[in-house]
Design a protein around this motif. Sequence first.
Motif, PDB file in Angstrom:
ATOM      1  N   ALA A 266       0.868  -1.189   0.000  1.00 12.79           N
ATOM      2  CA  ALA A 266       0.000   0.000   0.000  1.00 12.79           C
ATOM      3  C   ALA A 266       0.900   1.233   0.000  1.00 12.79           C
ATOM      4  CB  ALA A 266      -0.915   0.006   1.216  1.00 12.79           C
TER       5      ALA A 266
ATOM      6  N   LYS B 190       0.324   4.246   0.279  1.00 12.08           N
ATOM      7  CA  LYS B 190       0.053   5.329   1.233  1.00 12.08           C
ATOM      8  C   LYS B 190       0.938   5.215   2.477  1.00 12.08           C
ATOM      9  CE  LYS B 190      -3.905   3.415   1.307  1.00 12.08           C
ATOM     10  NZ  LYS B 190      -5.356   3.472   1.181  1.00 12.08           N
TER      11      LYS B 190
ATOM     12  N   TYR C 111      -7.977   1.904  -5.406  1.00 17.71           N
ATOM     13  CA  TYR C 111      -9.214   2.192  -4.658  1.00 17.71           C
ATOM     14  C   TYR C 111      -9.153   3.644  -4.203  1.00 17.71           C
ATOM     15  CZ  TYR C 111     -11.981   3.156  -0.565  1.00 17.71           C
ATOM     16  OH  TYR C 111     -12.819   3.791   0.329  1.00 17.71           O
TER      17      TYR C 111
ATOM     18  N   ARG D 116     -15.915  -1.873  -2.377  1.00 12.68           N
ATOM     19  CA  ARG D 116     -15.455  -1.889  -0.982  1.00 12.68           C
ATOM     20  C   ARG D 116     -16.665  -2.078  -0.075  1.00 12.68           C
ATOM     21  NH1 ARG D 116     -11.291   1.847   2.502  1.00 12.68           N
ATOM     22  NH2 ARG D 116     -11.984   1.141   4.545  1.00 12.68           N
TER      23      ARG D 116
ATOM     24  N   HIS E  43     -13.710  -5.800  -1.392  1.00 13.19           N
ATOM     25  CA  HIS E  43     -12.557  -5.225  -0.715  1.00 13.19           C
ATOM     26  C   HIS E  43     -12.994  -4.772   0.668  1.00 13.19           C
ATOM     27  CE1 HIS E  43      -9.699  -2.124   0.423  1.00 13.19           C
ATOM     28  NE2 HIS E  43      -8.906  -2.429  -0.583  1.00 13.19           N
TER      29      HIS E  43
ATOM     30  N   HIS F 201     -11.343  -3.124   4.236  1.00 10.23           N
ATOM     31  CA  HIS F 201     -10.194  -2.647   5.008  1.00 10.23           C
ATOM     32  C   HIS F 201     -10.709  -2.108   6.329  1.00 10.23           C
ATOM     33  CE1 HIS F 201      -6.515  -0.648   6.251  1.00 10.23           C
ATOM     34  NE2 HIS F 201      -7.257   0.410   6.499  1.00 10.23           N
TER      35      HIS F 201
ATOM     36  N   GLY G 258      -7.528  -5.785   2.524  1.00  8.86           N
ATOM     37  CA  GLY G 258      -7.009  -4.491   2.946  1.00  8.86           C
ATOM     38  C   GLY G 258      -5.656  -4.560   3.633  1.00  8.86           C
ATOM     39  N   GLY G 259      -5.401  -3.527   4.424  1.00  8.11           N
ATOM     40  CA  GLY G 259      -4.133  -3.450   5.154  1.00  8.11           C
ATOM     41  C   GLY G 259      -4.362  -3.712   6.630  1.00  8.11           C
ATOM     42  N   GLY G 260      -3.371  -3.306   7.430  1.00  6.35           N
ATOM     43  CA  GLY G 260      -3.497  -3.462   8.881  1.00  6.35           C
ATOM     44  C   GLY G 260      -3.034  -4.806   9.389  1.00  6.35           C
ATOM     45  N   HIS G 261      -2.499  -5.651   8.493  1.00  4.20           N
ATOM     46  CA  HIS G 261      -1.991  -6.972   8.903  1.00  4.20           C
ATOM     47  C   HIS G 261      -0.516  -6.789   9.252  1.00  4.20           C
ATOM     48  CE1 HIS G 261      -5.573  -8.554   6.834  1.00  4.20           C
ATOM     49  NE2 HIS G 261      -5.286  -7.630   5.930  1.00  4.20           N
TER      50      HIS G 261
ATOM     51  N   GLU H 219      -3.131  -6.050   1.406  1.00  3.35           N
ATOM     52  CA  GLU H 219      -2.408  -4.863   0.937  1.00  3.35           C
ATOM     53  C   GLU H 219      -1.871  -4.040   2.111  1.00  3.35           C
ATOM     54  OE1 GLU H 219      -5.328  -2.843  -1.576  1.00  3.35           O
ATOM     55  OE2 GLU H 219      -6.212  -1.917   0.195  1.00  3.35           O
ATOM     56  N   PRO H 220      -0.926  -4.590   2.851  1.00  2.00           N
ATOM     57  CA  PRO H 220      -0.369  -3.841   3.983  1.00  2.00           C
ATOM     58  C   PRO H 220       0.558  -2.713   3.535  1.00  2.00           C
ATOM     59  CG  PRO H 220       0.829  -5.896   3.691  1.00  2.00           C
ATOM     60  CD  PRO H 220      -0.282  -5.908   2.674  1.00  2.00           C
ATOM     61  N   GLY H 221       0.625  -1.690   4.361  1.00  2.00           N
ATOM     62  CA  GLY H 221       1.610  -0.624   4.173  1.00  2.00           C
ATOM     63  C   GLY H 221       2.632  -0.719   5.292  1.00  2.00           C
ATOM     64  N   SER H 222       2.136  -0.518   6.522  1.00  2.00           N
ATOM     65  CA  SER H 222       3.030  -0.538   7.696  1.00  2.00           C
ATOM     66  C   SER H 222       3.912  -1.776   7.738  1.00  2.00           C
ATOM     67  CB  SER H 222       2.212  -0.520   8.987  1.00  2.00           C
ATOM     68  OG  SER H 222       1.580   0.706   9.140  1.00  2.00           O
TER      69      SER H 222
ATOM     70  N   TYR I 231       4.579   5.698   7.034  1.00  2.00           N
ATOM     71  CA  TYR I 231       3.693   6.840   7.358  1.00  2.00           C
ATOM     72  C   TYR I 231       4.449   8.067   7.879  1.00  2.00           C
ATOM     73  CZ  TYR I 231      -0.181   3.731   6.446  1.00  2.00           C
ATOM     74  OH  TYR I 231      -1.060   2.877   5.830  1.00  2.00           O
TER      75      TYR I 231
HETATM   76  C1  LIG Z   1      -7.744   0.801   1.847  1.00  2.00           C
HETATM   77  C2  LIG Z   1      -6.460   0.646   2.570  1.00  2.00           C
HETATM   78  N1  LIG Z   1      -5.631  -0.362   2.239  1.00  2.00           N
HETATM   79  C3  LIG Z   1      -4.460  -0.548   2.865  1.00  2.00           C
HETATM   80  C4  LIG Z   1      -4.031   0.305   3.859  1.00  2.00           C
HETATM   81  C5  LIG Z   1      -2.709   0.054   4.527  1.00  2.00           C
HETATM   82  O1  LIG Z   1      -2.853  -0.193   5.882  1.00  2.00           O
HETATM   83  P1  LIG Z   1      -1.616  -0.512   6.824  1.00  2.00           P
HETATM   84  O2  LIG Z   1      -0.542   0.446   6.485  1.00  2.00           O
HETATM   85  O3  LIG Z   1      -2.144  -0.297   8.203  1.00  2.00           O
HETATM   86  O4  LIG Z   1      -1.214  -1.908   6.577  1.00  2.00           O
HETATM   87  C6  LIG Z   1      -4.862   1.369   4.249  1.00  2.00           C
HETATM   88  C7  LIG Z   1      -4.449   2.297   5.310  1.00  2.00           C
HETATM   89  O5  LIG Z   1      -5.102   3.218   5.687  1.00  2.00           O
HETATM   90  C8  LIG Z   1      -6.096   1.557   3.578  1.00  2.00           C
HETATM   91  O6  LIG Z   1      -6.924   2.570   3.893  1.00  2.00           O
END
Ligand SMILES: Cc1ncc(COP(=O)(O)O)c(C=O)c1O
Length: 378
Positions: A41, A43, A83, A129, A170, A172, A206-209, A239-242, A338
Amino acid sequence: MPIDFSIIPSPCFVLDEKLLRKNLELLNKVQIDSGAEIILALKGFSMYRMFPMVKKYLSGATASSLNEARLIVEEMGCLAHTYCPAYKPEEFQEILGYSSHITFNSLNQYKLYKEEVEASEKKVSMGLRINPQYAEVSTDMYNPCVIGSRLGITRELIGDKLPEGIEGLHSHTMCENDSYVLERTLVHIEEKFGDLLHQVKWLNLGGGHLMTREGYDHAHLVSIIKRLKSTYNIEIILEPGSAIAWQTGYLRSKVLDIVDAQGVDVAILDISFAAHMPDTLEMPYKPKVWGATDAIPGKPTYRLGGMTCLAGDYMADYSFEKPLNIGDTLIFDDMIHYTMVKTTTFNGVGLPSMGIWHEDDTFELVKSFGYEVFKEKI
Ligand SMILES: Cc1ncc(COP(=O)(O)O)c(C=O)c1O
């Protein structure tokens, strides 16, 4: 060899290449063991200098805007899973060109753009979503399931059958969570949307994993994914970012001044919490600083102050073994996700440089920012 911060300019975000590779290897193992696709991700981490390495291990990337989608195509050499809470009509064609998957946040958006997607030469897979109305996120700022959330479609708005052409769902709802939170979340997803899961080709969870946090139960995640794949015969996308950039580097900073503020010792640094690590104030959380602990009576203790004029641009309180001096280096830990993506030039403060501590123990200064960046965006 440990990172030699004395050769690195201040302030500077320093990515440790070997730590990023370690995370990517672990995530790739989860992909192989589970059969899920893991994508980055942007972001959370979009230091595209590292995209070639990311691409070696992961299945691609996800975008939440035209700019991110374009960056994925240009720098990762693949199409994006895209998305956005709402697409701008004047950008949609270009986004389509950069995307393999397009997820809509509402049925209105689906209706508005469905024909455009179907008319495009390239096959782009459409998804919706969903909002399962269940999240274990304590900070409302990061909870997409608060009442009135604009993110995702609740079950009662979708009929018995998915709208024509929709191939994926989807969801998240997680933030720095483990596989057990996912398991409890899935109870709600399957209870509300289980029948629809039989109608789609893919489910993006989504993310948060936070798979790269110590103690994460990978075998449990793998078993969950395998069960989903076999129950519904679908592809699973995470789709993790962190998790990708988790604990892969630092923000190097320097003490510019030490002031006595009515009995509180404040070390003013050449960085800003508000401008360079806003999550510390928004989430909020207290970042770790090397060699410092939470305040301990009797030890030299400082409030760390940022260099903007915002009164709240500080973090309290850190104790050190020895008193701080002007010119000392302070290293903030876990400063790669982030942070760089969220920096601002509020107050005209300069952006920290970005660098890489390579696996062969050399330092590469990737970028430094000057007046032009500030002037360009105001
Ligand atoms: C739609 C979506 N996907 C993925 C992520 C990535 O989440 P994380 O960085 O917590 O894994 C976010 C974070 O806000 C999100 O809004």
